[in-house]
Design an enzyme around this catalytic site. Structure first.
Site, PDB file in Angstrom:
ATOM      1  N   TYR A 143       6.076  -6.911  -1.668  1.00  0.00           N
ATOM      2  CA  TYR A 143       4.847  -6.124  -1.642  1.00  0.00           C
ATOM      3  C   TYR A 143       4.882  -5.109  -2.771  1.00  0.00           C
ATOM      4  O   TYR A 143       5.893  -4.435  -2.978  1.00  0.00           O
ATOM      5  CB  TYR A 143       4.719  -5.403  -0.296  1.00  0.00           C
ATOM      6  CG  TYR A 143       3.447  -4.587  -0.151  1.00  0.00           C
ATOM      7  CD1 TYR A 143       2.202  -5.210  -0.077  1.00  0.00           C
ATOM      8  CD2 TYR A 143       3.487  -3.196  -0.094  1.00  0.00           C
ATOM      9  CE1 TYR A 143       1.035  -4.462   0.062  1.00  0.00           C
ATOM     10  CE2 TYR A 143       2.323  -2.446   0.048  1.00  0.00           C
ATOM     11  CZ  TYR A 143       1.100  -3.082   0.128  1.00  0.00           C
ATOM     12  OH  TYR A 143      -0.057  -2.340   0.266  1.00  0.00           O
ATOM     13  N   ASP A 238      10.435  -2.797  -8.796  1.00  0.00           N
ATOM     14  CA  ASP A 238       9.612  -1.979  -7.915  1.00  0.00           C
ATOM     15  C   ASP A 238      10.566  -1.258  -6.963  1.00  0.00           C
ATOM     16  O   ASP A 238      11.061  -1.832  -5.991  1.00  0.00           O
ATOM     17  CB  ASP A 238       8.620  -2.858  -7.152  1.00  0.00           C
ATOM     18  CG  ASP A 238       7.760  -2.038  -6.184  1.00  0.00           C
ATOM     19  OD1 ASP A 238       8.070  -0.848  -5.977  1.00  0.00           O
ATOM     20  OD2 ASP A 238       6.798  -2.601  -5.634  1.00  0.00           O
ATOM     21  N   LYS A 266       6.980   6.796  -2.284  1.00  0.00           N
ATOM     22  CA  LYS A 266       7.638   7.177  -1.025  1.00  0.00           C
ATOM     23  C   LYS A 266       8.556   8.396  -1.172  1.00  0.00           C
ATOM     24  O   LYS A 266       8.054   9.511  -1.215  1.00  0.00           O
ATOM     25  CB  LYS A 266       8.320   5.953  -0.420  1.00  0.00           C
ATOM     26  CG  LYS A 266       7.262   4.868  -0.150  1.00  0.00           C
ATOM     27  CD  LYS A 266       7.699   3.688   0.666  1.00  0.00           C
ATOM     28  CE  LYS A 266       6.466   2.888   1.082  1.00  0.00           C
ATOM     29  NZ  LYS A 266       6.445   1.517   0.644  1.00  0.00           N
TER      30      LYS A 266
END
Ligand SMILES: *Cc1c(COP(=O)(O)O)cnc(C)c1O
Length: 429
Positions: A143, A238, A266
């Site tokens: 993702y 990522d 995050k």
């Protein structure tokens, strides 16, 4: 139980699509009513009915030092009094940029954005501009946020042709996203061989965390690095999830691999909405206004978010024992998981890297998205609710990893394993 949550969810559904602002929160893959929360401190979240939970989501990563960590709370309160945003430069933006460049070996310059989605879509734009190529490779089950170009799944026929994974994503967009299989270098090589001069980049979660936790096989990340070098493509890690979690410098430091670009999110925001992308100076210098690749944000780099992130990162930078502690707790929980599933003779695949851990109900291997899809979703669903009612908050989907924060005590880890034990007992009787 959950009376107030049920009421609040009813009302939320009237005004918010599905009652939530991000789909996984709605409990669709485990069923039941999502729990609404009122507050959290350290490892414990309290729901609107007053019930406490040991939290294994940590707001999907940022709460690595626990909820409402005092230094972040205080620093944000103080800076907000001097305005939450100027839309003009502040020194704290350089402070956090310098610290990130210090912590992450592959990052020499960095641009702040407001989410992981933004970071990943901007990194792809930059890679396309730098290589003057239009296609890129992503892995099934990874993702990278909800930008159109990432909402692509493998087509049923030819392996190389991606198709939209959501209405509203065009076939024109889908044709430039090539899908490969995680931990399968041959699938990547095949894409390069059919498109030798068209692939700008590979983007990958260096440890997959969005199909449960799936670590890279030995040599896999190294193999991607050499394929990129062979075919003139960029390697993008990522690290929205793994950054500042697997080590102070993220996964690329942990595995000692040198990606060209790194995306972050995050943890970097300390609980505020923040993302970032960075990498080699020569590539990053193409970003506007230094270079021609457009990228912008009204609230990017605002003092509240930068202060929260900087305060958290400073602690992770100056206190390496945090990562030793996370590894120790991860290993302890993993051992507990193995023992309890074995005790009940339930076939399970447990994967863990540092403080990322997940279990898949399968007796088979767990190396890619196909494997994750073959696990028993119904058993996960049952166990999720068994432990939830015993005060353990796991991610409400078998396709998510669990995060262990620094604040979890050994007693909390024991309590978690005991809840699984009791849950399995009642499921299997
Ligand atoms: C969460 C996540 C994103 C998206 O970040 P948002 O801030 O939700 O847009 C991208 N990549 C990975 C690996 C993630 O885990």
């Amino acid at each position: 139980m959950y009376d107030k949550s049920k009421e609040m969810f009813q009302r939320a559904q009237l005004f918010i699509p599905g009652g939530v602002n991000s789909p996984v929160r709605a409990f669709n893959s485990v069923g039941g009513t999502p729990v609404f929360f009122q507050k959290a401190k350290g490892s414990i979240m309290t729901d609107v009915d007053g019930k406490d939970y040991i939290d294994y989501i940590g707001s999907w990563g940022p709460m690595i030092l626990g909820h409402a960590w005092e230094p972040v709370v205080k620093a944000v309160q103080a800076v907000t009094a001097n305005s939450s945003s100027f839309g003009a430069p502040t020194e704290i933006e350089t402070d956090i940029a310098e610290l990130i460049c210090d912590m992450m070996p592959a990052v020499e310059k960095v641009r702040m954005v407001n989410s992981g989605t933004e970071a990943c879509m901007s990194a792809i734009r930059l890679a396309r501009a730098y290589t003057k190529r239009e296609k890129f490779i992503k892995f099934e089950g990874c993702y990278h946020g909800h930008a159109d170009q990432f909402l692509i799944k493998a087509g049923s026929g030819a392996i190389t042709l991606g198709v939209p994974n959501s209405p509203g994503v065009t076939e024109g967009t889908a044709k430039d996203t090539l899908l490969a299989k995680y931990n399968n270098l041959e699938s990547v090589r095949a894409l390069f061989e059919t498109n030798p001069t068209e692939i700008s980049a590979i983007i990958i979660e260096p440890v997959a965390g969005n199909m449960g936790c799936i670590p890279p096989a030995k040599g896999f990340l190294e193999g991607l690095r050499s394929l990129c070098d062979e075919f003139g493509a960029l390697l993008i890690f990522d690290e929205v999830m793994t950054g500042f979690r697997l080590s102070s410098g993220g996964a690329h430091k942990y595995f000692n691999i040198n990606p060209d670009l790194v995306t972050m999110g995050k943890i970097i925001g300390g609980g505020m909405p923040v993302g970032a992308f960075g990498g080699k100076r020569e590539i990053m210098s193409m970003i506007a206004p230094e270079g021609p690749v457009y990228q912008a944000g009204t609230l990017s780099g605002n003092p509240m978010a930068m202060t929260a992130g900087l305060t958290l990162l400073k602690e992770l930078h100056s206190n390496p024992s945090i990562f030793e502690d996370l590894e120790e707790k991860g290993a302890y929980l993993e051992k507990g998981f193995r023992q309890v599933f074995e005790k009940h003779a339930v076939p399970i695949c447990i994967n863990r890297v540092g403080s990322m851990i997940s279990f898949h109900f399968t007796s088979g291997k767990m190396e890619n998205f196909d494997d994750a899809c073959n696990a028993d979703a119904d058993l996960f669903k049952q166990l999720f609710h068994e432990v939830l009612k015993r005060g353990i908050y796991f991610a409400p989907s078998a396709f998510e990893t669990l995060f262990i924060p620094h604040t979890h005590t050994m007693a909390m880890l024991d309590q978690t394993v005991e809840a699984i034990d009791a849950g399995l007992t009642s499921m299997l009787q």
